[in-house]
Design a protein around this motif. Sequence first.
Motif, PDB file in Angstrom:
ATOM      1  N   ASP A  87       0.836  -1.153   0.151  1.00  0.00           N
ATOM      2  CA  ASP A  87      -0.240   0.153  -0.146  1.00  0.00           C
ATOM      3  C   ASP A  87       0.905   1.314   0.051  1.00  0.00           C
ATOM      4  N   VAL A  88       1.914   1.148   0.498  1.00  0.00           N
ATOM      5  CA  VAL A  88       3.008   2.327   0.739  1.00  0.00           C
ATOM      6  C   VAL A  88       4.416   2.103   0.347  1.00  0.00           C
ATOM      7  N   TRP A 107       6.842   1.923  -8.407  1.00  0.00           N
ATOM      8  CA  TRP A 107       5.814   2.637  -8.533  1.00  0.00           C
ATOM      9  C   TRP A 107       4.647   2.057  -9.421  1.00  0.00           C
ATOM     10  N   ASP A 112      -3.180   0.464  -7.000  1.00  0.00           N
ATOM     11  CA  ASP A 112      -3.864   1.750  -6.444  1.00  0.00           C
ATOM     12  C   ASP A 112      -4.919   1.137  -5.242  1.00  0.00           C
ATOM     13  N   PRO A 113      -5.124   1.987  -4.403  1.00  0.00           N
ATOM     14  CA  PRO A 113      -4.407   3.215  -4.053  1.00  0.00           C
ATOM     15  C   PRO A 113      -3.106   3.011  -3.473  1.00  0.00           C
ATOM     16  N   LYS A 114      -2.264   3.665  -3.683  1.00  0.00           N
ATOM     17  CA  LYS A 114      -0.879   3.527  -3.377  1.00  0.00           C
ATOM     18  C   LYS A 114      -0.369   5.002  -2.729  1.00  0.00           C
ATOM     19  N   TRP A 115       0.723   4.745  -1.637  1.00  0.00           N
ATOM     20  CA  TRP A 115       1.221   6.153  -1.342  1.00  0.00           C
ATOM     21  C   TRP A 115       2.467   5.997  -1.479  1.00  0.00           C
ATOM     22  N   VAL A 117       6.176   7.689   0.637  1.00  0.00           N
ATOM     23  CA  VAL A 117       6.644   8.456   1.719  1.00  0.00           C
ATOM     24  C   VAL A 117       8.139   8.690   1.593  1.00  0.00           C
ATOM     25  N   ASP A 146       3.433  11.328  -1.076  1.00  0.00           N
ATOM     26  CA  ASP A 146       2.477  11.928  -0.456  1.00  0.00           C
ATOM     27  C   ASP A 146       2.776  12.312   0.983  1.00  0.00           C
ATOM     28  N   LEU A 166      -0.280   9.888   7.508  1.00  0.00           N
ATOM     29  CA  LEU A 166      -0.467   9.516   6.036  1.00  0.00           C
ATOM     30  C   LEU A 166      -1.947   8.833   6.280  1.00  0.00           C
ATOM     31  N   SER A 170      -5.062  11.221   4.533  1.00  0.00           N
ATOM     32  CA  SER A 170      -5.551  10.556   3.082  1.00  0.00           C
ATOM     33  C   SER A 170      -6.924   9.846   3.292  1.00  0.00           C
TER      34      SER A 170
END
Length: 171
Positions: A87-88, A107, A112-115, A117, A146, A166, A170
């Motif tokens: 997820d991150v 990446w 998705d959804p992805k964050w 950091v 993000d 986060l 979000s």
Amino acid sequence: MLTHILKALRGGPVTEDAPPASRDALEELGARVRTSAQARLGRSLSIREVDAGSCNACELEIHALNNPVYDLERFGIRFVASPRHADVLLVTGPVSKNMREALLRTWDATPDPKWVVACGACAIDGGLFRDGYAVTGGVSEVVPVDLHIPGCPPRPVELLAGLLALLETSA
């Protein structure tokens, strides 16, 4: 040389004591992260750590999150081996020219959804290595970021607080 060796053997290590960890504060922070992850995702949070060219100081602090003091998995957060399960993306270090393509592929492989950091001063803007011939720059010059967690390196509690921020912002 012999005098330096004898002095080191007699004097012991020259290190600072670790800052005292507040167990109650850590438990509260971890519980909030677990609750936020459940509310936001309906499951635990999965993190893929990407070293984009760091000096490994940030990685040492990230690894400390899995030690018995912090024990990140008890809060429902786990590190995964594949970006396809993440997820991150927790990115450390300035993005070297050799790692730029690998970061882009990571990446793209993250669902998705992805964050993303950016962890540490180097990941934020290139840090100390910013003007190096082999450095592309900070993570945000390659993929959208993000959350920035400053520090050189950021402490484990700061990393945990950043993950909480986060999840909460979000939503």
